[in-house]
Motif scaffolding. Structure first.
Motif, short mmCIF file in Angstrom:
data_model
loop_
_atom_site.label_atom_id
_atom_site.label_comp_id
_atom_site.label_asym_id
_atom_site.label_seq_id
_atom_site.Cartn_x
_atom_site.Cartn_y
_atom_site.Cartn_z
N LEU A 156 0.80 -1.23 0.00
CA LEU A 156 0.00 0.00 0.00
C LEU A 156 0.83 1.28 0.00
O LEU A 156 0.40 2.29 -0.57
CB LEU A 156 -0.94 0.01 1.21
CG LEU A 156 -2.11 -0.98 1.17
CD1 LEU A 156 -2.76 -1.11 2.53
CD2 LEU A 156 -3.13 -0.52 0.13
N LEU A 157 1.99 1.28 0.61
CA LEU A 157 2.82 2.49 0.65
C LEU A 157 3.46 2.76 -0.69
O LEU A 157 3.99 1.85 -1.35
CB LEU A 157 3.89 2.34 1.73
CG LEU A 157 3.39 2.41 3.18
CD1 LEU A 157 4.45 1.88 4.14
CD2 LEU A 157 3.01 3.84 3.54
N VAL A 158 3.43 3.99 -1.11
CA VAL A 158 4.02 4.37 -2.40
C VAL A 158 5.51 4.03 -2.40
O VAL A 158 6.24 4.34 -1.45
CB VAL A 158 3.82 5.88 -2.64
CG1 VAL A 158 4.58 6.32 -3.90
CG2 VAL A 158 2.32 6.21 -2.79
N GLY A 159 5.96 3.40 -3.46
CA GLY A 159 7.38 3.08 -3.62
C GLY A 159 7.85 1.87 -2.84
O GLY A 159 9.04 1.53 -2.87
N ALA A 160 6.92 1.18 -2.16
CA ALA A 160 7.33 0.07 -1.29
C ALA A 160 7.79 -1.16 -2.05
O ALA A 160 8.55 -1.97 -1.53
CB ALA A 160 6.19 -0.29 -0.35
#
Length: 567
Positions: A156-160
């Motif tokens: 869910l976190l951007v760039g994860a």
């Protein structure tokens, strides 16, 4: 929890559950009881004494980066999160602030979430707990050395997707530290359940300066909760003592009654239960994670001095039969509906121990205790099934001499065999021949998570990772979860349901989201891709001096953070 087969499926706490049992709340005497016998959670417990935790796990750790433990578990004696859970014997579990001042705010419909830490929070070494510590705690969960754990945030976190943790000096920019008390999470899509996600273990604060040996950090972590690990012998014992810098005024979820906690590891499961039954010496002050066998329940039930110490859950894991939508024999919805009518659920309930020990007969996907849960039955054939209705539906579908294969993990437990035989005999009464195909667990898992054919029916069980319809409905019924190890064993794909799931996932108003998940439950059951069987119950035994020991409707585990010792 009594659960003979603990194989983890697909991810999270999804389990093949074999035997889960029920009864009354343990040690209800010190709590306020209703006329129906349910106990109300105590607002405080006695202070003092040593709590003994008898663990069947070979090794207990307080590592948060790869933990799957729920926020009411012993992990949270030592660690706090941004949010946490309050549980009750007689009502739904609720989300509550923990380190944060609230359960999160969003100004863009759930894609960006902001949390502010409470004032004057300190670690056990006396240093302030900051937003940077929370960020670092989340970041280290991405390190390759920490595989597993509850990893919703990793998608869910951007760039994860390309991030591998902080140990090479890299940061995850989508976790933004505004100042010492403010942290902002930037997600790649709107996600209304993010406040539940930040209650999970990876969101516990970790000071980077103390993380010099990550592989063993979980043995001597810096504590943010009411207890700190003062002695640790791997595979043997841990001793927890009070954290002098923990402030009860900032913590609404932990009662922290005992002065000390001793955790004994690697004990034999049946030996633990027998010790608790015998209730001698330090075991009077003990709780455990041991699983209780049917033979032990007979002894417990026959003696009120023991049965009064049994914590029993009103709800638990969801047991069901998945109907493979790729099977030509199951293509007609009337055939799938016929299976729902034909099944003798009362007989299956008896296989699992009857209403008292086995669980409640189910007709829905969501289970009691989940926000938005609604009881309904689209295929009400009574507890023993309606064979005539099933035969009528088969005739309307033009189906005769129906033969179906039932695949199941034969090595999971003896009860899996009994369950399969019960299903075979039950469906035979409706003129349906069932061929049993018992496989070893690994082969079975590979087959049903492959997204293909090779089976018509399979038995399975599921436990939600957090109290939301999403945590059951999305992994079991979204088209994205077909194959590649996904949990959609029915190979069920409905674009309208996928759109409804996506909308419910995005809804930041959790009350509204609960209503949406309940509607999706009915929408899916209209297609009859499964036959619900039971909502299984859970039980756990405690020593005679333990108070405030109960199992809520969700999660199906005793809340280890609120127990006390009353000698």
């Amino acid at each position: 929890m009594v659960n003979r087969s603990r194989k983890v499926l697909f991810g999270g706490l999804a389990l093949v559950v074999a035997l889960v049992v029920s009864g009354c709340n343990a040690n209800a005497g010190p709590t306020e009881s209703t006329s129906e016998g349910t106990a109300t959670a105590m607002e405080s417990v006695p202070t003092g004494g040593t709590l003994h935790y008898l663990s069947r796990r070979a090794n207990e750790s307080w590592e948060t980066a790869n933990a799957q433990m729920v926020p009411t578990s012993r992990l949270r004696w030592v660690h706090r999160g941004l949010t946490s859970w309050q549980t009750f014997p007689d009502k739904e579990t609720i989300l509550t602030p923990d380190l944060a001042t609230d359960t999160g705010t969003t100004d863009d419909g759930g894609q960006t979430w902001t949390f502010t830490l409470k004032d004057d929070l300190l670690f056990s070494d006396g240093t302030p707990i900051t937003a940077e510590d929370v960020k670092y705690g989340v970041e280290r969960s991405f390190a390759p050395m920490f595989q597993g754990g509850l990893g919703y945030h990793k998608t869910l976190l951007v760039g994860a997707e390309d991030y591998e943790g902080p140990y090479d000096g890299e940061e995850l920019d989508s976790i933004e530290v505004v100042d010492d008390q403010t942290i902002v999470f930037h997600l790649n899509r709107p996600f209304g359940n993010w406040p539940w996600i930040v209650s999970m273990p990876a969101f516990a604060p970790v000071p980077a300066a103390a993380d010099t040996e990550p592989e063993t950090y979980g043995e001597h972590p810096v504590a943010s909760g009411p207890y700190m690990v003062t002695e640790y012998t791997k595979g043997s014992q841990a001793v927890l003592e009070r954290n002098p810098h923990w402030d009860q005024k900032t913590d609404d979820v932990r009662l922290a009654g005992p002065d000390k906690i001793i955790v004994d590891m690697g004990l034999n499961n049946d030996t633990i239960v027998q010790r608790l039954i015998d209730d001698k010496g330090d075991d009077k002050d003990a709780i455990s994670n041991a699983l209780i066998s049917p033979s032990q329940f007979q002894r417990i039930e026959s003696d009120p001095s023991i049965s009064d110490r049994l914590a029993n859950g009103p709800s638990g894991y969801f047991r069901y039969i998945a109907l493979n939508m790729k099977s030509p024999e199951l293509a007609d919805v009337r055939v799938r509906q016929a299976l729902n009518f034909a099944l003798n659920k009362a007989e299956l309930q008896s296989v699992y121990g009857g209403p008292k020990f086995g669980g409640e007969i189910s007709s829905t996907i969501m289970t009691p205790g989940m926000p938005g849960y609604e009881e309904f039955n689209l295929y009400d054939g009574g507890d023993k099934g309606d064979v005539d209705k099933a035969k009528k539906l088969l005739a309307e579908a033009g189906v005769t001499d129906l033969t179906l294969s039932l695949t199941y993990p034969a090595d999971a437990s003896a009860i899996e065999e009994k369950e399969a035989l019960s299903i075979k005999n039950s469906l035979a009464k409706a003129g349906i021949t069932v061929e049993l195909n018992g496989l070893d667990s690994d082969t079975w898992y590979e087959l049903i998570s492959s997204g293909g054919d090779g089976y018509d029916l399979t038995t399975s069980g599921w436990g939600a990772d957090f109290p939301s319809g999403m945590s059951t409905i999305q992994p079991l019924f979204a088209s994205s979860e077909i194959g590649n190890g996904g949990g959609n064993a029915s190979n069920y794909s409905n674009p309208d349901v996928d759109a409804a799931i996506d909308a419910a996932i995005s809804e930041p108003d959790l009350d509204k989201a609960g209503e949406m998940w309940a509607a999706i439950d009915k929408q899916i059951m209209e297609d009859a891709p499964i036959v619900p069987i039971l909502v299984q119950r859970t039980q756990a035994l405690a020593g005679s001096n333990i108070v405030n020991y109960f199992i809520p409707a969700y999660p199906p585990f005793a809340n280890e953070l609120v127990v006390g010792i009353d000698e």
